[in-house]
Design a protein around this motif. Structure first.
Motif, PDB file in Angstrom:
ATOM      1  N   ASN A  41       0.823  -1.210   0.000  1.00 61.58           N
ATOM      2  CA  ASN A  41       0.000   0.000   0.000  1.00 61.58           C
ATOM      3  C   ASN A  41       0.856   1.258   0.000  1.00 61.58           C
ATOM      4  O   ASN A  41       1.968   1.261   0.527  1.00 61.58           O
ATOM      5  CB  ASN A  41      -0.894   0.032   1.248  1.00 61.58           C
ATOM      6  CG  ASN A  41      -1.867  -1.125   1.294  1.00 61.58           C
ATOM      7  OD1 ASN A  41      -2.958  -1.053   0.734  1.00 61.58           O
ATOM      8  ND2 ASN A  41      -1.481  -2.207   1.960  1.00 61.58           N
ATOM      9  N   ALA A  42       0.314   2.319  -0.600  1.00 61.16           N
ATOM     10  CA  ALA A  42       0.903   3.655  -0.502  1.00 61.16           C
ATOM     11  C   ALA A  42       0.140   4.411   0.569  1.00 61.16           C
ATOM     12  O   ALA A  42      -1.087   4.313   0.663  1.00 61.16           O
ATOM     13  CB  ALA A  42       0.818   4.381  -1.833  1.00 61.16           C
ATOM     14  N   MET A  43       0.875   5.170   1.393  1.00 63.10           N
ATOM     15  CA  MET A  43       0.274   5.853   2.524  1.00 63.10           C
ATOM     16  C   MET A  43       0.409   7.364   2.367  1.00 63.10           C
ATOM     17  O   MET A  43       1.481   7.872   1.998  1.00 63.10           O
ATOM     18  CB  MET A  43       0.959   5.408   3.821  1.00 63.10           C
ATOM     19  CG  MET A  43       0.997   3.904   4.025  1.00 63.10           C
ATOM     20  SD  MET A  43      -0.604   3.228   4.465  1.00 63.10           S
ATOM     21  CE  MET A  43      -0.721   3.781   6.161  1.00 63.10           C
ATOM     22  N   PHE A  44      -0.675   8.079   2.678  1.00 56.96           N
ATOM     23  CA  PHE A  44      -0.693   9.535   2.567  1.00 56.96           C
ATOM     24  C   PHE A  44      -1.329  10.122   3.829  1.00 56.96           C
ATOM     25  O   PHE A  44      -2.423   9.720   4.230  1.00 56.96           O
ATOM     26  CB  PHE A  44      -1.510   9.975   1.346  1.00 56.96           C
ATOM     27  CG  PHE A  44      -0.936   9.530   0.036  1.00 56.96           C
ATOM     28  CD1 PHE A  44      -0.174  10.397  -0.740  1.00 56.96           C
ATOM     29  CD2 PHE A  44      -1.147   8.239  -0.434  1.00 56.96           C
ATOM     30  CE1 PHE A  44       0.358   9.990  -1.949  1.00 56.96           C
ATOM     31  CE2 PHE A  44      -0.616   7.822  -1.648  1.00 56.96           C
ATOM     32  CZ  PHE A  44       0.143   8.694  -2.397  1.00 56.96           C
ATOM     33  N   ARG A  45      -0.626  11.073   4.418  1.00 53.79           N
ATOM     34  CA  ARG A  45      -1.208  11.753   5.571  1.00 53.79           C
ATOM     35  C   ARG A  45      -2.242  12.750   5.080  1.00 53.79           C
ATOM     36  O   ARG A  45      -1.996  13.514   4.135  1.00 53.79           O
ATOM     37  CB  ARG A  45      -0.126  12.464   6.383  1.00 53.79           C
ATOM     38  CG  ARG A  45      -0.659  13.009   7.714  1.00 53.79           C
ATOM     39  CD  ARG A  45       0.445  13.360   8.668  1.00 53.79           C
ATOM     40  NE  ARG A  45      -0.093  13.733   9.968  1.00 53.79           N
ATOM     41  CZ  ARG A  45       0.647  13.954  11.053  1.00 53.79           C
ATOM     42  NH1 ARG A  45       1.969  13.849  10.976  1.00 53.79           N
ATOM     43  NH2 ARG A  45       0.083  14.286  12.201  1.00 53.79           N
ATOM     44  N   LEU A  46      -3.399  12.744   5.725  1.00 52.31           N
ATOM     45  CA  LEU A  46      -4.503  13.632   5.362  1.00 52.31           C
ATOM     46  C   LEU A  46      -4.786  14.541   6.541  1.00 52.31           C
ATOM     47  O   LEU A  46      -5.300  14.091   7.572  1.00 52.31           O
ATOM     48  CB  LEU A  46      -5.745  12.808   4.995  1.00 52.31           C
ATOM     49  CG  LEU A  46      -7.019  13.579   4.653  1.00 52.31           C
ATOM     50  CD1 LEU A  46      -6.826  14.439   3.393  1.00 52.31           C
ATOM     51  CD2 LEU A  46      -8.194  12.608   4.468  1.00 52.31           C
TER      52      LEU A  46
END
Length: 293
Positions: A41-46
């Protein structure tokens, strides 16, 4: 760098479009990609308190619903913080698969050989594993890694063949064959995380603050969760971890076999495409060779 031929491109702009379309109340929040050695998975802080988790290839898609379902049931029963599902994203904006939004968890990934208090962390990890094992396993899904080591034999030997000239293949073959002779588990299946690696552990001040990535959680032989004894903990802290888990001799040997097999298979596959994971695989092999003399 892509790690698989079927991996798709995911960037912050795509995540912004998906969030705006599916969850407009969060459309104004900043999106920042997180550095990670993760392969699924790719992770992005929101914003400040959320994280978006995006499957990178078709093989990672099934775990989206699996993780959300079982985290909702297991999370409240665990003493260690784990991801809290907030929303389930739908395909859109050119992205073909479901995705997830979770509550942000503070902490950083520990680095093998550079921990502030290895024995304290070992005790924390052992308590997490023991706590997970103690949960009711009835109706739990099978853990893909909760199987006998013999089911890994062909893939492990194939990986050893690809590592000829790079590692001591004779020594690791002997260790692998020794692991295959260890008696299989005969007790009832219990819960196991399945991928307790440095990239799925968060720490602060030397102590465990969270465990993440429950995409493979399930029931079976829980010896696989002992892999953290070699992929993260130093030899001086392994007894602390083992005591906290309560692992007997056969289970400990199976756990070491799992750590060896996973690292041998990962190393040739990620040698060029995921240097941190390849380095950790080399670390595990070195630690097991040193431990077994």
């Amino acid at each position: 760098m892509r790690m698989r031929a079927d991996e798709i491109d995911i960037d912050a702009a795509l995540v912004r479009r998906l969030v705006a379309a599916r969850f407009p109340r969060w459309a104004s929040l900043p999106v920042q990609r997180l550095a990670s050695s993760g392969t699924e998975n790719a992770m992005f802080r929101l914003g400040d308190d959320k994280v978006v988790r995006m499957p990178r290839h078709p093989g990672a898609v099934e775990s989206v619903a699996h993780e959300q379902r079982w985290l909702a049931l297991l999370g409240p029963r665990l003493a260690v913080p784990v991801p809290v599902p907030l929303e389930h994203g739908e395909p859109g904006e050119g992205f073909p698969w479901p995705w997830s939004v979770y509550r942000w968890l503070d902490g950083r990934n520990p680095v093998a050989g550079a921990m502030e208090d290895p024995r304290a962390l070992a005790a924390d990890l052992g308590a997490f594993v023991a706590g997970l094992r103690g949960l009711d396993a009835r109706d739990g899904p099978p853990n893909g890694r909760g199987v006998p080591l013999t089911e890994r034999d062909a893939d492990t030997r194939s990986a050893i063949g690809r590592l000829e000239g790079r590692i001591d293949t004779g020594a690791v073959t002997a260790l692998w064959e020794e692991a295959l002779r260890v008696p299989a588990r005969t007790g009832p299946p219990v819960w196991a995380h399945g991928d307790l690696s440095p990239g799925n552990v968060l720490v602060e001040g030397g102590r465990l603050t969270a465990v993440i990535d429950f995409g493979g959680v399930g029931v079976g032989d829980p010896a696989v969760d002992l892999i953290v004894a070699w992929n993260l903990l130093p030899a001086s802290a392994r007894a602390t971890f083992r005591d906290a888990v309560g692992a007997g001799d056969a289970e400990w040997a199976r756990g070491r076999g799992w750590a060896l097999s996973i690292s041998l298979i990962q190393l040739p596959f990620y040698w060029e495409t995921n240097p941190p994971l390849a380095e950790n695989s080399r670390h595990v092999i070195k630690e097991i060779l040193a431990e077994t003399g």
